[in-house]
Design a protein around this motif. Structure first.
Motif, PDB file in Angstrom:
ATOM      1  N   LYS A   1       1.108  -1.149  -0.106  1.00 15.96           N
ATOM      2  CA  LYS A   1      -0.010   0.051  -0.098  1.00 15.96           C
ATOM      3  C   LYS A   1       0.814   1.212   0.189  1.00 15.96           C
ATOM      4  CE  LYS A   1      -3.659  -0.078   2.640  1.00 15.96           C
ATOM      5  NZ  LYS A   1      -5.044  -0.166   1.745  1.00 15.96           N
ATOM      6  N   PHE A   2       1.960   1.266   0.861  1.00 17.90           N
ATOM      7  CA  PHE A   2       2.904   2.298   0.650  1.00 17.90           C
ATOM      8  C   PHE A   2       3.509   2.593  -0.479  1.00 17.90           C
ATOM      9  CE2 PHE A   2       7.133   3.770   1.011  1.00 17.90           C
ATOM     10  CZ  PHE A   2       7.245   5.085   1.616  1.00 17.90           C
ATOM     11  N   LEU A   3       3.787   1.539  -1.401  1.00 18.62           N
ATOM     12  CA  LEU A   3       4.439   1.891  -2.612  1.00 18.62           C
ATOM     13  C   LEU A   3       3.604   2.192  -3.539  1.00 18.62           C
ATOM     14  CD1 LEU A   3       6.770  -1.392  -2.969  1.00 18.62           C
ATOM     15  CD2 LEU A   3       7.447   0.978  -2.564  1.00 18.62           C
ATOM     16  N   ALA A   4       2.395   2.118  -3.595  1.00 16.94           N
ATOM     17  CA  ALA A   4       1.354   2.646  -4.467  1.00 16.94           C
ATOM     18  C   ALA A   4       1.097   4.041  -4.278  1.00 16.94           C
ATOM     19  CB  ALA A   4      -0.171   1.752  -4.113  1.00 16.94           C
ATOM     20  N   ALA A   5       1.008   4.452  -2.948  1.00 17.21           N
ATOM     21  CA  ALA A   5       0.704   5.756  -2.572  1.00 17.21           C
ATOM     22  C   ALA A   5       2.001   6.715  -3.032  1.00 17.21           C
ATOM     23  CB  ALA A   5       0.728   6.008  -1.076  1.00 17.21           C
ATOM     24  N   TRP A   6       3.171   6.017  -2.723  1.00 19.09           N
ATOM     25  CA  TRP A   6       4.419   6.650  -3.157  1.00 19.09           C
ATOM     26  C   TRP A   6       4.390   6.798  -4.598  1.00 19.09           C
ATOM     27  CZ3 TRP A   6       9.921   4.585  -1.980  1.00 19.09           C
ATOM     28  CH2 TRP A   6      10.998   5.823  -1.981  1.00 19.09           C
ATOM     29  N   ALA A   7       4.024   5.700  -5.413  1.00 16.26           N
ATOM     30  CA  ALA A   7       4.240   6.045  -6.949  1.00 16.26           C
ATOM     31  C   ALA A   7       3.126   6.975  -7.288  1.00 16.26           C
ATOM     32  CB  ALA A   7       3.478   4.816  -7.394  1.00 16.26           C
ATOM     33  N   PHE A   8       1.973   7.162  -6.632  1.00 18.86           N
ATOM     34  CA  PHE A   8       1.038   8.440  -6.900  1.00 18.86           C
ATOM     35  C   PHE A   8       1.841   9.690  -6.724  1.00 18.86           C
ATOM     36  CE2 PHE A   8      -2.515  11.044  -5.486  1.00 18.86           C
ATOM     37  CZ  PHE A   8      -3.276  11.173  -6.705  1.00 18.86           C
ATOM     38  N   LEU A   9       2.493   9.727  -5.523  1.00 18.99           N
ATOM     39  CA  LEU A   9       3.160  11.088  -5.339  1.00 18.99           C
ATOM     40  C   LEU A   9       4.126  11.374  -6.335  1.00 18.99           C
ATOM     41  CD1 LEU A   9       3.293  11.014  -1.406  1.00 18.99           C
ATOM     42  CD2 LEU A   9       1.946  12.505  -2.610  1.00 18.99           C
ATOM     43  N   CYS A  10       4.828  10.443  -7.002  1.00 20.77           N
ATOM     44  CA  CYS A  10       6.008  10.421  -7.604  1.00 20.77           C
ATOM     45  C   CYS A  10       5.228  11.005  -8.740  1.00 20.77           C
ATOM     46  CB  CYS A  10       6.764   9.073  -7.893  1.00 20.77           C
ATOM     47  SG  CYS A  10       7.669   8.802  -6.484  1.00 20.77           S
ATOM     48  N   LEU A  11       4.370  10.427  -9.300  1.00 19.25           N
ATOM     49  CA  LEU A  11       3.517  10.881 -10.469  1.00 19.25           C
ATOM     50  C   LEU A  11       3.237  12.455 -10.587  1.00 19.25           C
ATOM     51  CD1 LEU A  11       2.016  10.003 -13.290  1.00 19.25           C
ATOM     52  CD2 LEU A  11      -0.039   9.620 -11.875  1.00 19.25           C
ATOM     53  N   ALA A  12       2.633  12.510  -9.279  1.00 21.86           N
ATOM     54  CA  ALA A  12       2.311  14.154  -9.151  1.00 21.86           C
ATOM     55  C   ALA A  12       3.558  14.844  -9.251  1.00 21.86           C
ATOM     56  CB  ALA A  12       1.647  14.383  -7.690  1.00 21.86           C
ATOM     57  N   ILE A  13       4.651  14.548  -8.792  1.00 18.56           N
ATOM     58  CA  ILE A  13       5.871  15.520  -8.842  1.00 18.56           C
ATOM     59  C   ILE A  13       6.246  15.403 -10.338  1.00 18.56           C
ATOM     60  CG2 ILE A  13       8.369  15.446  -8.026  1.00 18.56           C
ATOM     61  CD1 ILE A  13       7.341  13.986  -5.526  1.00 18.56           C
ATOM     62  N   LEU A  14       6.251  14.384 -10.890  1.00 16.76           N
ATOM     63  CA  LEU A  14       6.969  13.960 -12.393  1.00 16.76           C
ATOM     64  C   LEU A  14       5.940  14.750 -13.391  1.00 16.76           C
ATOM     65  CD1 LEU A  14       8.381  10.467 -12.479  1.00 16.76           C
ATOM     66  CD2 LEU A  14       9.478  12.467 -12.487  1.00 16.76           C
ATOM     67  N   LEU A  15       4.658  15.086 -13.080  1.00 16.12           N
ATOM     68  CA  LEU A  15       3.937  15.648 -14.073  1.00 16.12           C
ATOM     69  C   LEU A  15       4.403  17.225 -14.255  1.00 16.12           C
ATOM     70  CD1 LEU A  15       0.335  14.091 -13.265  1.00 16.12           C
ATOM     71  CD2 LEU A  15       1.537  14.180 -15.306  1.00 16.12           C
ATOM     72  N   SER A  16       5.352  17.652 -13.513  1.00 13.50           N
ATOM     73  CA  SER A  16       5.722  18.966 -13.592  1.00 13.50           C
ATOM     74  C   SER A  16       6.802  18.948 -14.914  1.00 13.50           C
ATOM     75  CB  SER A  16       6.423  19.651 -12.259  1.00 13.50           C
ATOM     76  OG  SER A  16       7.441  18.895 -12.201  1.00 13.50           O
ATOM     77  N   PHE A  17       6.683  17.989 -15.707  1.00 12.69           N
ATOM     78  CA  PHE A  17       7.990  17.822 -16.687  1.00 12.69           C
ATOM     79  C   PHE A  17       7.941  18.826 -17.732  1.00 12.69           C
ATOM     80  CE2 PHE A  17       4.332  15.564 -18.476  1.00 12.69           C
ATOM     81  CZ  PHE A  17       4.682  15.685 -19.779  1.00 12.69           C
ATOM     82  N   PRO A  18       6.724  19.459 -17.886  1.00 15.37           N
ATOM     83  CA  PRO A  18       6.730  20.619 -18.948  1.00 15.37           C
ATOM     84  C   PRO A  18       7.637  21.640 -18.501  1.00 15.37           C
ATOM     85  CG  PRO A  18       4.299  19.819 -18.666  1.00 15.37           C
ATOM     86  CD  PRO A  18       5.068  19.145 -17.557  1.00 15.37           C
ATOM     87  N   MET A  19       7.601  22.065 -17.190  1.00 14.20           N
ATOM     88  CA  MET A  19       8.554  23.301 -16.680  1.00 14.20           C
ATOM     89  C   MET A  19      10.009  22.819 -17.002  1.00 14.20           C
ATOM     90  SD  MET A  19       7.075  24.422 -13.139  1.00 14.20           S
ATOM     91  CE  MET A  19       8.132  25.673 -13.157  1.00 14.20           C
ATOM     92  N   ALA A  20      10.438  21.601 -16.748  1.00 15.57           N
ATOM     93  CA  ALA A  20      11.998  21.100 -17.237  1.00 15.57           C
ATOM     94  C   ALA A  20      12.067  21.124 -18.428  1.00 15.57           C
ATOM     95  CB  ALA A  20      11.995  19.618 -16.641  1.00 15.57           C
ATOM     96  N   ILE A  21      11.017  20.766 -19.463  1.00 14.50           N
ATOM     97  CA  ILE A  21      11.129  21.096 -20.762  1.00 14.50           C
ATOM     98  C   ILE A  21      11.558  22.317 -21.329  1.00 14.50           C
ATOM     99  CG2 ILE A  21      10.246  20.563 -22.772  1.00 14.50           C
ATOM    100  CD1 ILE A  21       8.894  17.829 -21.873  1.00 14.50           C
TER     101      ILE A  21
END
Lengths: 242, 240
Positions: free
Chosen positions: B99-119
């Protein structure tokens, strides 16, 4: 199949189960009766390994629940009271999750397992619906399907017919009866006619103790001509009044 | 350990079964990017870097990880599905980790969705990709530590709100201890060595270097051990 030895459960200072012992053989359908709060559910939760007993233990198909709870959990199908299930999942997804945690990871076998219980519990028409949208009766059947998925040698059913209409109750009883030959089944209920209809053994517990452990016939013979609920009342009255 | 994948899968998909996940992702992106633009002067500074985006993460995580983690166990307890889960052949630690890994993956997704800024930064200027990478790595690692605390508080109650408030409080303290404004206040009352020692227990201190592109093993060890400790206590809390 199930050997319950002196199970005790304390909640703080309250003793919910007080030295319950009994055994269930293959082919038995054991009816677990008792007033509310008598310790039926607590006893069942200890047999399934969900609650740790304060004292005593249960041995299921040769495995001690205190020593090897996982082995016990693999051999038991358990329908908890009010059939908990993840409401946001569809019936298919939910049974898929159960199949995967029960070790059926290969698509073909997983499908076959799900197909079998979907047919057995008549869930075909709702299999793509999310569980939160189902009626009480369907939810109960999903819980039952979940318990049967791995075709376990031992079934523990906490009020399996609760919330079903009379036809569904009948059908559920028929399914349970059909499976009885090669399984050991424990079911709890409030409905005395149900016990008469399907059980070949009755255990009445009150205040955490076993007060009766016999066949429906010998229970009826205690007071010839009386209805079962009168006998039940006589046996548990002292507990209710005190 | 083979029991972890089905639990992970169920939990992760569970997030997207309600509008809450999408609301979470949108609000997190608006808040994190908004802070970078309007408070962190991401645009006006004229520097090709994402530092003004990552500088708010410790503060944002206090609330957002609590929101993502509060349901982990509280919901299982409230709805009774915990009884289902723990009568399946699954150990407590497998369930906690899955369960922890699932929630963590969800948070990582939220963080990685800022990728347009990096681009965008990469298109407009010439950022140091090492720093950007280290910041993303550090931020995701830190999110795991925050989430460990949330998972623990969630296991202590059947009420999601109580879980939310508890984890916000604990994580807020762990952010404060290394925040310069707060440690200046502490300096008035406590000796310097003690203030420094306390700062070592703060997310802020350990994220500082990663934001600048330095991946120091001691920071990684801090985040991993805090997360590990929380999950260990989480297992104990469920088995009690």
């Amino acid at each position: 199949m199930i050997e319950v030895k002196g199970l005790v459960k304390n909640y703080g200072t309250l003793r919910a189960v007080d030295g319950v012992s009994f055994s269930v053989r293959c082919g038995d359908i054991l009816g677990f009766l008792g007033p509310n709060g008598a310790g039926k559910s607590t006893t069942m939760k200890m047999i399934t390994g969900f609650l740790r007993p304060t004292a005593g233990t249960a041995i299921v198909d040769g495995h001690d629940v205190k020593v090897n709870p996982l082995a016990v959990k693999r051999r038991i199908g358990y329908l908890a009271e009010s059939a908990p299930a993840y409401p946001e999942m569809t019936v298919d997804e939910f049974l898929g999750f159960i199949a995967e945690t029960r070790g059926y990871r290969e698509e073909v076998e997983k499908r076959a397992r799900i197909e079998r219980v979907v047919n057995l519990c008549h869930l075909k028409s709702v299999r793509r619906q999310t569980i939160e949208t189902l009626s009480k009766g369907y939810k109960q059947r999903v819980g039952f399907a979940q318990a049967l998925l791995h075709d376990p040698p031992v079934l523990v059913l906490d009020e399996p017919t609760d919330g079903l209409d009379p036809n569904q109750k009948n059908e559920m009883r028929n399914i349970i009866k059909q499976m009885a030959a090669e399984k050991a089944i424990v079911l709890s209920t409030h409905i005395l006619e149900e016990v008469e209809a399907i059980c070949n053994r009755i255990i009445i517990i009150a205040r955490g103790r076993v007060v009766v452990d016999e066949t429906p016939d010998s229970l009826r013979a205690r007071k010839p001509g009386a209805r079962l609920d009168e006998i039940f009342y006589d046996l548990t009255r002292s507990e209710i009044l005190s | 350990m083979s029991q972890i994948p089905p639990i992970f899968k169920r939990e992760f998909i569970g997030y997207f079964r309600s509008p809450v996940a999408y609301v979470f992702l949108v609000v997190f992106l608006v808040a994190s990017v908004g802070l970078a633009f309007f408070v962190g002067n991401f645009f006006k500074a004229g520097i090709a870097s994402l530092e003004s985006y990552f500088m708010w993460h410790t503060w944002l995580f206090v609330f957002f990880t609590a929101a993502a983690g509060m349901r982990l166990w509280a919901e299982e307890k409230r709805s009774g599905t915990m009884e289902l889960l723990f009568t399946l052949p699954v150990t407590t630690s497998q369930a906690v980790i899955g369960k922890f890994l699932a929630a963590w993956a969800f948070l990582c997704l939220a963080i990685l969705l800022s990728f347009p800024m990096a681009i965008t930064v990469g298109y407009l200027g010439d950022p140091d990709w090492g720093v950007v990478g280290a910041s993303y790595f550090g931020s995701m690692l830190m999110a795991g530590s925050f989430l460990g605390v949330c998972s623990l508080t969630s296991a202590l109650t059947r009420n999601q709100i109580i879980s939310f408030v508890l984890s916000v409080l604990i994580n807020l303290v762990l952010v404060f201890l290394g925040w310069s404004v707060f440690s200046d206040l502490l300096h008035a009352a406590l000796p310097t060595w003690l203030v420094d020692l306390l700062a070592n227990f703060s997310y802020t201190t350990h994220f500082e270097a990663m934001k600048k592109g330095i991946i120091d093993p001691k920071d990684i060890v801090f985040f991993l051990s805090l997360g590990g400790l929380s999950l260990f206590l989480n297992v104990l809390a469920l088995e009690r």
